[in-house]
Design an enzyme around this catalytic site. Sequence first.
Site, PDB file in Angstrom:
ATOM      1  N   GLY A  92       0.822  -1.198   0.000  1.00 10.90           N
ATOM      2  CA  GLY A  92       0.000   0.000   0.000  1.00 10.90           C
ATOM      3  C   GLY A  92       0.858   1.251   0.000  1.00 10.90           C
ATOM      4  N   ASP A  93       0.242   2.391  -0.319  1.00 12.83           N
ATOM      5  CA  ASP A  93       1.018   3.615  -0.503  1.00 12.83           C
ATOM      6  C   ASP A  93       1.727   4.073   0.763  1.00 12.83           C
ATOM      7  OD1 ASP A  93      -1.334   4.304   0.770  1.00 12.83           O
ATOM      8  OD2 ASP A  93      -1.796   6.008  -0.520  1.00 12.83           O
TER       9      ASP A  93
END
Length: 265
Positions: A92-93
Amino acid sequence: IWDRVAHVMLPKDYVRFRLTADIATDYTDASSTALLDIRRRVWCQPVLGAAGISIDLLPPLRKSTAVAGHLSNEMADALGLSSHVRVVCGSGDQAAQAIGNGLIRPGLLSSTIGTGGQLFTPIADYRYDPQLRIHTFCHALPDQWHWLAATLTAGLSLRWLRDEVLGGQYTYSELADAAASIEPGAEGLLFLPYLAGERTPHVARVEPRRDVVLEDPDREDGPTERQEPPVKRVPERSPRDRADGRHQAEGRNLPNGSDLDPNAP
């Protein structure tokens, strides 16, 4: 609708699927689905059963560093790359930015102010806040987790102020310079940046488009006074409010740390 679904994939996983034909996800992104047993890092059967979702629809779970496959011949030709290029599962970011910024051990914290805003800090052991003031997610690092506090409108609040309140008359630099010219607090004017609902610590309790609050809006303030809260308080609000949740989750400010349940699902 589930009868019509073949596979459930998160956005980055679909991109990787197009690159490699591999179907999988990593623990960090899976953490955000509310379908993962985050402590045990497996899909949560009780939740799936309650939601009527077959586990067969969900992708296999992998570490962020796991090699998912190689570029397909089609994609290698389209990108001008070798089909021997390996593609990892990814993350995920926020977990990715944490790795890039060196947040690889407890005691470090990042504050990200973009359209939204996030506070991220690694933790060595699973800890869960039953009051939902902060998220507990799997980190991209093996056998680590992280706390995440997020607000949906950080930089977006500045754009709202510039375009909707002040009519696009000022640049962001001019707003920042004007805000710096007055004392913090804007004489009590308070801005609650709930332009798109909210996440932690309020989760879904704030409805979108109804909770933008400028306290005492009938004051005879000029543009300088009105712009100070969004310019200054959005970045400051998240650390202050979220830090309270972080301290609680660490067992501080509590008689015995009972507010935190490390054995919760």
